[in-house]
Design a protein around this motif. Structure first.
Motif, PDB file in Angstrom:
ATOM      1  N   THR A  23       0.822  -1.213   0.000  1.00  0.00           N
ATOM      2  CA  THR A  23       0.000   0.000   0.000  1.00  0.00           C
ATOM      3  C   THR A  23       0.856   1.264   0.000  1.00  0.00           C
ATOM      4  O   THR A  23       0.981   1.968   1.006  1.00  0.00           O
ATOM      5  N   LYS A  24       1.422   1.540  -1.149  1.00  0.00           N
ATOM      6  CA  LYS A  24       2.247   2.728  -1.375  1.00  0.00           C
ATOM      7  C   LYS A  24       2.398   2.917  -2.871  1.00  0.00           C
ATOM      8  O   LYS A  24       2.267   1.954  -3.647  1.00  0.00           O
ATOM      9  N   PRO A  25       2.690   4.114  -3.295  1.00  0.00           N
ATOM     10  CA  PRO A  25       3.007   4.300  -4.717  1.00  0.00           C
ATOM     11  C   PRO A  25       4.246   3.501  -5.101  1.00  0.00           C
ATOM     12  O   PRO A  25       5.175   3.346  -4.303  1.00  0.00           O
TER      13      PRO A  25
ATOM     14  N   ALA B 146      -5.746  -4.631   2.451  1.00  0.00           N
ATOM     15  CA  ALA B 146      -6.280  -3.421   3.077  1.00  0.00           C
ATOM     16  C   ALA B 146      -7.556  -2.925   2.436  1.00  0.00           C
ATOM     17  O   ALA B 146      -8.179  -1.986   2.946  1.00  0.00           O
ATOM     18  N   GLY B 147      -7.958  -3.529   1.343  1.00  0.00           N
ATOM     19  CA  GLY B 147      -9.144  -3.049   0.635  1.00  0.00           C
ATOM     20  C   GLY B 147      -8.961  -1.677   0.025  1.00  0.00           C
ATOM     21  O   GLY B 147      -9.903  -0.910  -0.114  1.00  0.00           O
ATOM     22  N   VAL B 148      -7.699  -1.369  -0.329  1.00  0.00           N
ATOM     23  CA  VAL B 148      -7.372  -0.089  -0.950  1.00  0.00           C
ATOM     24  C   VAL B 148      -7.261  -0.283  -2.456  1.00  0.00           C
ATOM     25  O   VAL B 148      -6.629  -1.235  -2.917  1.00  0.00           O
ATOM     26  N   SER B 149      -7.867   0.609  -3.210  1.00  0.00           N
ATOM     27  CA  SER B 149      -7.776   0.511  -4.658  1.00  0.00           C
ATOM     28  C   SER B 149      -6.389   0.894  -5.118  1.00  0.00           C
ATOM     29  O   SER B 149      -5.850   1.925  -4.703  1.00  0.00           O
TER      30      SER B 149
ATOM     31  N   THR C 292       7.823  -6.723   4.912  1.00  0.00           N
ATOM     32  CA  THR C 292       7.104  -7.862   5.490  1.00  0.00           C
ATOM     33  C   THR C 292       5.860  -7.448   6.267  1.00  0.00           C
ATOM     34  O   THR C 292       4.926  -8.243   6.409  1.00  0.00           O
ATOM     35  N   GLY C 293       5.836  -6.224   6.779  1.00  0.00           N
ATOM     36  CA  GLY C 293       4.739  -5.821   7.650  1.00  0.00           C
ATOM     37  C   GLY C 293       3.628  -5.039   6.989  1.00  0.00           C
ATOM     38  O   GLY C 293       2.498  -5.018   7.492  1.00  0.00           O
ATOM     39  N   MET C 294       3.910  -4.384   5.893  1.00  0.00           N
ATOM     40  CA  MET C 294       2.880  -3.586   5.226  1.00  0.00           C
ATOM     41  C   MET C 294       1.790  -4.476   4.631  1.00  0.00           C
ATOM     42  O   MET C 294       2.059  -5.594   4.188  1.00  0.00           O
ATOM     43  N   ALA C 295       0.595  -3.952   4.607  1.00  0.00           N
ATOM     44  CA  ALA C 295      -0.502  -4.652   3.944  1.00  0.00           C
ATOM     45  C   ALA C 295      -0.389  -4.483   2.433  1.00  0.00           C
ATOM     46  O   ALA C 295       0.176  -3.497   1.939  1.00  0.00           O
TER      47      ALA C 295
END
Length: 342
Positions: free
Chosen positions: A39-41, A335-338, A327-330
């Motif tokens: 969940t990051k650019p 996360a249900g993020v588009s 390892t820890g980021m979703a």
């Protein structure tokens, strides 16, 4: 994972260098595949993302781990100190080793802060190497024994090994190794070390130049450069880099002396330092030039020039950050993020 082979000569070491294990490309690919899903650019964590893939490739596992980082500091004494090239006498090497053992040095505080195990190895401090301005610093046997020692110090359970040194006079040896390997002039490779300046610095540069002149005929390859101009602690660093490679342990190199010590390996085998990162660029003037020759981009630039693996241990924080994010980021799906394609 390869066992540590026995060595008794430079030829044995040359054979190992010609058959070094490579990176685990599949593990690196798994990291590269996961990164765009987080969940990051894409690419927004910059070099942290590259560190994760590098760790996976050389740990031979995905995801990589930074749970057991270790630090090894090798200490040695140099005969060239008798020529007045340092602001401190040779006995300071032993005094600093005692300080390490008593927990009073900067490296002790950094290791405690970042959860890094520390091991200090004194390399025959009562028997300095020969003065390299008068001939080779070591015999082949002495150099091989120090390399062998270093090869067997690295623990196979280490996630990463931080390498550093302590040795009055070893910035003089480092400058001489760089001059022998890469040419140029002695003054450009010679820095203040423990604090020499003015005429004393010019005298140090002349000792560097003389050492290379005196030993030129004997320095037929990188190992001979190390033997003629280096110290026991520098040879042990070479061994530790080889041992780490054979055990699938990535390496963080400290400053000028540490990097100069292992530079002869790349002169023999072009990929010999691929499992090593330059932890930082030091304020010692030759270090930046040396990293350019080795094509190593430093992770940090804090104006440090302490040695004793201080910059290498400081860089463990970056490795821990890289692995934690990887390892820890979703993922976008978790996360249900588009994502940008949605």
């Amino acid at each position: 994972m390869s066992a540590i082979p026995s060595i008794s000569s430079f030829d044995d070491i040359r054979q190992i260098l010609n058959t070094l294990p490579g990176p685990d490309k599949a593990a690196a690919a798994l990291c590269a595949e996961r990164e765009p899903q987080l969940t990051k650019p894409a690419g927004s964590l910059g070099r942290l993302e590259q560190l994760t893939s590098w760790l996976a490739a050389w740990q031979h596992r995905a995801p990589p781990q930074i749970e057991r980082p270790n630090c090894h500091v090798f200490a040695g004494n140099h005969g060239v100190v008798a020529k007045g090239v340092s602001a401190f006498p040779a006995e300071v090497t032993r005094q600093m080793v005692l300080n390490f053992e008593n927990g009073g040095a900067a490296i002790n505080q950094l290791c405690e802060t970042f959860g890094v195990g520390l091991c200090v190895e004194a390399m025959d401090l009562d028997n300095p190497t020969n003065d390299f301005t008068e001939g080779p610093a070591m015999s082949e046997r002495e150099c091989v024994e120090a390399i062998w020692f270093g090869m067997n110090v690295v623990e196979e359970t280490s996630d990463v090994v931080c390498l550093g040194e302590m040795g009055i006079g070893n910035t003089t040896a480092a400058a001489a190794i760089c001059l022998a390997l890469y040419g140029g002039n002695a003054a450009s490779w010679t820095g203040p070390g423990t604090g020499v300046s003015g005429p004393a610095l010019a005298h140090k540069a002349e000792a560097v130049a003389q050492g290379v002149r005196v030993n030129k005929a004997a320095m037929s390859d990188g190992l001979e450069v190390l033997r003629c101009l280096g110290g026991r602690e520098m040879a042990a660093l070479v061994g530790a880099v080889i041992g780490a490679r054979l055990l699938n342990v990535p390496v963080l190199l400290d400053g000028f002396v540490c990097t100069a010590a292992v530079a002869p390996l790349r002169a023999i085998a072009g990929t010999a330092l691929d499992h090593c990162k330059a932890a930082h660029v030091s304020a010692e003037p030759g270090h930046k030039a040396l990293l350019g020759k080795l094509e190593k981009k430093p992770l940090l630039d804090q104006g440090m020039r302490l040695g004793e693996a201080s910059g290498a241990v400081l860089a463990v924080a970056l490795l821990k950050a890289a692995v934690a994010c990887h390892t820890g980021m979703a993922t976008f799906a978790d996360a249900g993020v588009s994502d940008k394609g949605a």
